[in-house]
Design a protein around this motif. Structure first.
Motif, PDB file in Angstrom:
ATOM      1  N   THR A 235       0.836  -1.202   0.000  1.00  0.00           N
ATOM      2  CA  THR A 235       0.000   0.000   0.000  1.00  0.00           C
ATOM      3  C   THR A 235       0.863   1.241   0.000  1.00  0.00           C
ATOM      4  O   THR A 235       0.612   2.199  -0.746  1.00  0.00           O
ATOM      5  N   ARG A 250      -7.235   5.349  -8.212  1.00  0.00           N
ATOM      6  CA  ARG A 250      -7.951   5.323  -6.940  1.00  0.00           C
ATOM      7  C   ARG A 250      -9.226   6.166  -7.020  1.00  0.00           C
ATOM      8  O   ARG A 250     -10.301   5.723  -6.624  1.00  0.00           O
ATOM      9  N   TYR A 254     -11.243   2.869  -8.674  1.00  0.00           N
ATOM     10  CA  TYR A 254     -11.453   2.100  -7.449  1.00  0.00           C
ATOM     11  C   TYR A 254     -12.623   2.633  -6.620  1.00  0.00           C
ATOM     12  O   TYR A 254     -13.517   1.872  -6.219  1.00  0.00           O
ATOM     13  N   GLY A 259     -14.954   1.117  -3.825  1.00  0.00           N
ATOM     14  CA  GLY A 259     -13.839   1.342  -2.915  1.00  0.00           C
ATOM     15  C   GLY A 259     -13.881   0.464  -1.691  1.00  0.00           C
ATOM     16  O   GLY A 259     -14.077  -0.753  -1.764  1.00  0.00           O
ATOM     17  N   ASN A 260     -13.734   1.096  -0.528  1.00  0.00           N
ATOM     18  CA  ASN A 260     -13.759   0.369   0.742  1.00  0.00           C
ATOM     19  C   ASN A 260     -15.150   0.307   1.365  1.00  0.00           C
ATOM     20  O   ASN A 260     -15.328  -0.272   2.434  1.00  0.00           O
ATOM     21  N   LYS A 261     -16.139   0.926   0.690  1.00  0.00           N
ATOM     22  CA  LYS A 261     -17.479   1.016   1.273  1.00  0.00           C
ATOM     23  C   LYS A 261     -18.382  -0.141   0.831  1.00  0.00           C
ATOM     24  O   LYS A 261     -19.596   0.022   0.716  1.00  0.00           O
ATOM     25  N   VAL A 264     -16.227  -7.065   2.098  1.00  0.00           N
ATOM     26  CA  VAL A 264     -14.798  -7.348   1.953  1.00  0.00           C
ATOM     27  C   VAL A 264     -14.482  -8.035   0.631  1.00  0.00           C
ATOM     28  O   VAL A 264     -13.533  -7.649  -0.066  1.00  0.00           O
ATOM     29  N   ARG A 267     -14.575  -5.627  -2.138  1.00  0.00           N
ATOM     30  CA  ARG A 267     -13.455  -4.689  -2.050  1.00  0.00           C
ATOM     31  C   ARG A 267     -12.202  -5.283  -2.666  1.00  0.00           C
ATOM     32  O   ARG A 267     -11.472  -4.608  -3.402  1.00  0.00           O
ATOM     33  N   TYR A 268     -11.970  -6.569  -2.395  1.00  0.00           N
ATOM     34  CA  TYR A 268     -10.796  -7.228  -2.975  1.00  0.00           C
ATOM     35  C   TYR A 268     -10.938  -7.369  -4.487  1.00  0.00           C
ATOM     36  O   TYR A 268      -9.957  -7.233  -5.226  1.00  0.00           O
ATOM     37  N   LEU A 271     -10.062  -4.076  -5.980  1.00  0.00           N
ATOM     38  CA  LEU A 271      -8.604  -3.906  -6.038  1.00  0.00           C
ATOM     39  C   LEU A 271      -8.026  -4.619  -7.246  1.00  0.00           C
ATOM     40  O   LEU A 271      -7.205  -4.049  -7.989  1.00  0.00           O
ATOM     41  N   ASN A 303      -3.940  -7.148   2.794  1.00  0.00           N
ATOM     42  CA  ASN A 303      -5.148  -6.809   3.552  1.00  0.00           C
ATOM     43  C   ASN A 303      -5.681  -8.002   4.338  1.00  0.00           C
ATOM     44  O   ASN A 303      -6.185  -7.848   5.457  1.00  0.00           O
ATOM     45  N   ASN A 307      -6.079  -8.301   8.541  1.00  0.00           N
ATOM     46  CA  ASN A 307      -7.358  -8.594   9.190  1.00  0.00           C
ATOM     47  C   ASN A 307      -7.266  -9.691  10.237  1.00  0.00           C
ATOM     48  O   ASN A 307      -8.176  -9.885  11.025  1.00  0.00           O
TER      49      ASN A 307
END
Length: 430
Positions: A235, A250, A254, A259-261, A264, A267-268, A271, A303, A307
């Protein structure tokens, strides 16, 4: 235009379409009309990019799946227009930002065209954001001695990176990667590590020169590289490497994907999609797609490990900053194998031969000796800057005796150790 005047039409077309589309987006309050202009501008810009950069790639792959020769897609022989990937992304981000009300549409076609075609960054970046560079064209630029001094320092360092490191190492890297069947084991690894510094210094060298030339004219271009091989994670690496492109993907790929919202797993997937597209941006070749996909997997694994509540034994060892940096550098260098290989089959050969360790190492003493000295100088400067938290020797307008001595030494190194027939910058082809 001096290279091929026909290609001037492409940048004019992309510039005019995005310019007028942004104005129309701002002039109407109807959302569906705004979207029409936005999608029209995006589609027109991407269509030009696709046909000149990717048409043959997709045609070749589609033709391989078609049995009938009569239904084969024709291949077109044309050269890739200089800078098309860079200025296309600038027009895309501009119209998208106007649509999202992040900035006002530029009403002066001369200023907007100058933003797109500003010569220091035109052919290989950085991919400038309109909110950073456009306002600078509205102020009166003046010659300042401090700007000339600061710009000259950037230019000298950039030429040192390009001529002394990148073009010097390319002599060794090309001799190995263009003859993969003739080398084994340690030679492959040595060439790969050399390429890691070659591509850094080739591309960062250009960006540094561009930043210096712009500074001469009282313009500030964004920082495009920030000591990426000092990164402590993948990262962190992508926050330091080709910053203008990584931040573009990004913000405009992304995040729009969720994105991150999102959950999981999604999100991957986001990416992976983002980095595969990033690989495709670099060129119409499966090697670039694999390179981008591999970096996507790096980030997914990173990531996943974050976790977990219980850290693995490997992570505990990597808590030492120096070991973390070594690990990231080796992993990034491994990915460069796909990026540099002439084909996927060559990359497979290199991977197979990389494990065949023997004592027969191909050496080019002069190239490797000069390259090692130059890399050592760069590493020392990077370590010093990393500890200080900034490139004070570049950013400081004042020149102490030590800084003057440093840049005089770099100039002497350029003339004594530089390779002046090394060809174009690597990223000109993207």
């Amino acid at each position: 235009m001096s290279w091929n005047y026909n290609y001037l039409v492409l940048i004019l077309f992309t510039t005019l379409i995005s310019f007028f589309a942004a104005i129309q987006i701002e002039n109407t309050s109807e959302k569906y009309i705004q979207k029409r202009y936005l999608y029209g501008s995006i589609l027109s810009s991407l269509s030009v990019l696709f046909f000149f950069k990717y048409y043959n790639f997709f045609s070749i792959n589609l033709n391989s799946t078609l049995l009938s020769k009569s239904s084969q897609f024709p291949l077109i022989e044309w050269l890739l227009p200089v800078g098309i990937s860079f200025y296309t992304f600038e027009t895309l981000s501009y119209t998208i930002d106007v649509y999202h009300h992040k900035l006002k549409a530029e009403r002066n076609i001369g200023i907007y065209a100058l933003f797109i075609a500003f010569f220091p960054k035109l052919v290989a970046g950085p991919i400038e954001r309109s909110e950073n560079l456009l306002p600078q064209f509205r102020k009166v630029q003046q010659f300042k001695a401090t700007n000339f001094i600061q710009g000259s320092k950037y230019i000298i360092l950039g030429f040192f990176m390009k001529l002394v490191i990148a073009d010097r190492l390319s002599l060794y890297v090309d001799s190995v990667y263009n003859n993969v069947n003739s080398h084994h084991g340690l030679t492959m690894w040595l060439a790969t590590f050399c390429f890691s510094f070659q591509i850094l210094c080739d591309f960062a060298g250009y960006s540094t020169i561009a930043k210096g030339i712009a500074k001469w004219f009282d313009f500030d271009l964004m920082l495009n590289f920030n000591r990426p091989y000092m990164a402590l994670s993948f990262t962190d690496f992508w926050k330091r490497w080709h910053i203008s492109l990584s931040s573009w993907f990004r913000d405009y790929v992304y995040i729009p994907l969720g994105g991150n919202k999102v959950r999981v797993s999604r999100r991957y997937l986001n990416l992976l999609i983002t980095f595969v597209i990033s690989g495709l941006w670099h060129g119409a070749n499966w090697t670039f797609l694999l390179w981008g996909g591999l970096h996507g997997l790096y980030l997914i694994i990173e990531n996943l490990l974050k976790n977990k509540k219980k850290k693995s034994l490997l992570e505990k060892h990597l808590s030492l900053r120096i070991l973390k940096r070594m690990f990231i550098f080796i992993a990034v260098s491994f990915a460069w194998i796909f990026f540099r290989s002439n084909s996927v089959s060559d990359a497979i050969i290199i991977l197979k031969k990389a494990v065949q360790i023997d004592n027969n190492v191909f050496l080019d003493p002069k190239t490797l000796f000069y390259g090692f000295i130059a890399i050592s100088i760069l590493v020392v400067l990077d370590v010093f800057a990393e500890r200080k938290g900034n490139d004070n020797f570049l950013q400081n307008e004042k020149c102490s005796f030590g800084i003057i001595t440093l840049f005089v030494a770099l100039v002497l190194a350029i003339f004594y150790m530089g390779v002046f027939d090394g060809g174009q910058f690597i990223y000109f082809q993207f």
